[in-house]
Design a protein around this motif. Structure first.
Motif, PDB file in Angstrom:
ATOM      1  N   MET A   1      94.305  41.558  63.132  1.00  0.00           N
ATOM      2  CA  MET A   1      93.098  42.226  62.600  1.00  0.00           C
ATOM      3  C   MET A   1      92.773  41.634  61.227  1.00  0.00           C
ATOM      4  N   ASP A   2      91.531  41.190  61.045  1.00  0.00           N
ATOM      5  CA  ASP A   2      91.224  40.545  59.773  1.00  0.00           C
ATOM      6  C   ASP A   2      90.906  41.581  58.682  1.00  0.00           C
ATOM      7  N   VAL A   3      90.823  41.075  57.469  1.00  0.00           N
ATOM      8  CA  VAL A   3      90.657  41.950  56.303  1.00  0.00           C
ATOM      9  C   VAL A   3      89.335  42.723  56.371  1.00  0.00           C
ATOM     10  N   ASP A   4      88.277  42.057  56.820  1.00  0.00           N
ATOM     11  CA  ASP A   4      86.965  42.708  56.894  1.00  0.00           C
ATOM     12  C   ASP A   4      87.006  43.931  57.811  1.00  0.00           C
ATOM     13  N   THR A   5      87.711  43.787  58.927  1.00  0.00           N
ATOM     14  CA  THR A   5      87.823  44.909  59.871  1.00  0.00           C
ATOM     15  C   THR A   5      88.597  46.056  59.241  1.00  0.00           C
ATOM     16  N   VAL A   6      89.681  45.710  58.547  1.00  0.00           N
ATOM     17  CA  VAL A   6      90.504  46.758  57.922  1.00  0.00           C
ATOM     18  C   VAL A   6      89.721  47.473  56.818  1.00  0.00           C
ATOM     19  N   THR A   7      89.003  46.714  55.997  1.00  0.00           N
ATOM     20  CA  THR A   7      88.246  47.361  54.911  1.00  0.00           C
ATOM     21  C   THR A   7      87.104  48.204  55.475  1.00  0.00           C
ATOM     22  N   LEU A   8      86.523  47.751  56.598  1.00  0.00           N
ATOM     23  CA  LEU A   8      85.493  48.571  57.250  1.00  0.00           C
ATOM     24  C   LEU A   8      86.104  49.876  57.753  1.00  0.00           C
ATOM     25  N   PHE A   9      87.301  49.778  58.313  1.00  0.00           N
ATOM     26  CA  PHE A   9      88.017  50.971  58.782  1.00  0.00           C
ATOM     27  C   PHE A   9      88.287  51.920  57.604  1.00  0.00           C
ATOM     28  N   PHE A  10      88.727  51.360  56.488  1.00  0.00           N
ATOM     29  CA  PHE A  10      88.979  52.184  55.298  1.00  0.00           C
ATOM     30  C   PHE A  10      87.683  52.866  54.832  1.00  0.00           C
ATOM     31  N   ALA A  11      86.587  52.119  54.896  1.00  0.00           N
ATOM     32  CA  ALA A  11      85.303  52.690  54.461  1.00  0.00           C
ATOM     33  C   ALA A  11      84.887  53.840  55.375  1.00  0.00           C
ATOM     34  N   LEU A  12      85.125  53.672  56.674  1.00  0.00           N
ATOM     35  CA  LEU A  12      84.803  54.754  57.630  1.00  0.00           C
ATOM     36  C   LEU A  12      85.690  55.976  57.379  1.00  0.00           C
ATOM     37  N   LEU A  13      86.973  55.723  57.098  1.00  0.00           N
ATOM     38  CA  LEU A  13      87.880  56.828  56.776  1.00  0.00           C
ATOM     39  C   LEU A  13      87.414  57.542  55.501  1.00  0.00           C
ATOM     40  N   ALA A  14      86.956  56.755  54.536  1.00  0.00           N
ATOM     41  CA  ALA A  14      86.461  57.350  53.285  1.00  0.00           C
ATOM     42  C   ALA A  14      85.250  58.236  53.579  1.00  0.00           C
TER      43      ALA A  14
END
Lengths: 236, 200
Positions: B1-14
């Motif tokens: 999983m690339d960084v962009d996907t993980v940061t998008l996931f974090f943003a959705l969690l936020a």
């Protein structure tokens, strides 16, 4: 309120049901991120193929630093605390810029020398946030056609540190679509030292006679960069 | 999983965390007309702990794996988020050992975590302001400015926004937990009353 609050107590099934709902929501968000992320990757690929048409992807040789030869006297260090140094406050003003002979990330030979053309030379460290901010600004100006025809822009990838962020610099600059010619500094940062750098990003502006006309430390605003480019291109 | 996907996931969690906080706030103002607070109360500490632990490991992922160097304000926020995660997880363990999550020691730990989040939230807001204002800012050094946006999702969700959403959710969820009365509290309150009657 109290009655309503105490109604759903720590009863097992109710609690487990709510925890399961929470977990499902989180998993759902993860799926959304993965799907959206994979679509984003497709977009990047398309953008990359677009770039390829205008210059082609650089084939990297895998080395982030390389031997570099420095010829000529080293410039004196930029005085501490000075951000923009010119005729009034730079001990290097009017001195000859050292010649740098080395290679780019693709292994091809790069020489920054007295070739009768004014130059802007940027010393960039991959881990430096201001460098990361300045690279797109430089590229933006180039893309907007603000680069004077008489000026060449070079970058020196220096102070490479595998343990710090945004490594490796070759990928970083490629991802940014950075088009200026890049030369690799060596592990001893010989090029950086020869130009008297004080902090990052560090830039040296050289006129057509290979004399230093300005040096800057720290990131510059877009307008300042444009002014420096214009002044260097027309510097006597 | 690339960084962009993980940061998008974090943003959705936020976003989920922020929505939870807002939902709880609205429910509190409307006297919990739709029973949201009452529904969330049994799992409020679990959810708060999940938020704090996710924020903790998320920040460690961004700094230690991706390589985003934390600025000074990031460190201050970490100083409030990391202990909050520890306190909330400990509260869950203490509550479980005693058979109920609403036991008195657990409530103290939950309250302490809530207080940490109360301090952390304005720091996150100030960090976001520094990012919006640009420049280096007085709090950070030139080589690692607080104004730098390592992550920016949906044009607004940066790392301090994620932290702020986490703090807001922890505040709301710990408040939900602390404002509720659990069976064990009722029992504890009844005992002295009974003994007083005995001596009178």
């Amino acid at each position: 309120m109290t009655q309503k609050a105490s109604a759903p107590t720590d009863s097992g099934p109710n609690r487990l049901f709510l925890l399961a709902i929470g977990a499902l929501v989180v998993v759902g968000l993860a799926v959304v991120a993965i799907v959206a992320g994979s679509r984003g990757d497709d977009g990047d690929v398309a953008a990359g193929s677009g770039d390829a048409g205008s210059g082609g992807d650089v084939v990297l040789d895998g080395q982030e630093t390389a031997d570099i030869a420095v010829a000529g006297d080293a410039l004196p260090p930029l005085p501490e605390g000075v951000r923009i140094a010119d005729a009034t406050n730079d001990p290097a003003y009017g001195l000859a810029a050292p010649t740098l002979s080395g290679t780019g990330f693709d292994g091809g030979e790069v020489v920054i020398e007295d070739d009768g053309r004014p130059k802007a030379i940027y010393f960039l460290a991959h881990w430096c946030p201001h460098c990361q901010a300045e690279v797109p600004t430089i590229q933006e100006l180039i893309d907007e056609g603000k680069l004077p025809a008489d000026l060449d822009v070079y970058a020196v990838s220096t102070a490479v540190d595998r343990g710090r962020g945004n490594y490796p610099p070759s990928s970083w600059l490629q991802d940014e679509g950075f088009t200026p010619t890049v030369i690799r500094d060596d592990d001893a940062v010989s090029a950086l030292a020869a130009y008297g750098a004080s902090s990052f990003p560090f830039a040296v502006y050289v006129n057509q006679d290979n004399q230093v006309v300005a040096r800057t430390a720290g990131s510059m605003e877009k307008g300042q960069l444009e002014q420096l480019w214009q002044a260097t291109a027309t510097a006597p | 999983m690339d960084v962009d996907t993980v940061t998008l996931f974090f943003a959705l969690l936020a976003g989920l965390a922020a929505a939870t906080a807002i939902l709880i706030l609205v429910s509190a103002v409307t006297n919990d007309r739709f029973g949201v607070i009452g529904t969330l109360r049994p799992v409020s500490v679990e959810f708060a702990a999940a938020v704090a632990v996710t924020a903790t490991f998320g920040s460690l992922y961004l700094s230690e794996i991706v390589g985003y160097e934390p600025c000074r304000l990031c460190w201050v926020q970490r100083a409030f988020m990391y202990p909050a995660a520890g306190l909330l997880v400990t509260a869950l363990m203490v509550g479980r050992r005693q058979g109920r999550s609403g036991s008195s020691p657990a409530r103290t730990l939950v309250g302490a975590a809530g207080l940490l989040a109360v301090v952390g939230l304005p720091i996150a807001a100030f960090h976001r302001y520094e990012q919006a204002a640009g420049g280096i800012g007085e709090f950070c050094d030139q080589d690692n400015p607080c104004s730098l946006r390592w992550v920016e999702e949906f044009g607004v969700v940066t790392i301090p926004v994620m932290a702020g959403a986490g703090f807001a959710a922890i505040i709301a969820l710990t408040a939900v937990s602390l404002t509720g009365r659990t069976p064990i509290d009722d029992t504890q309150q009844l005992k002295p009353k009974a003994s007083t009657e005995q001596y009178s």
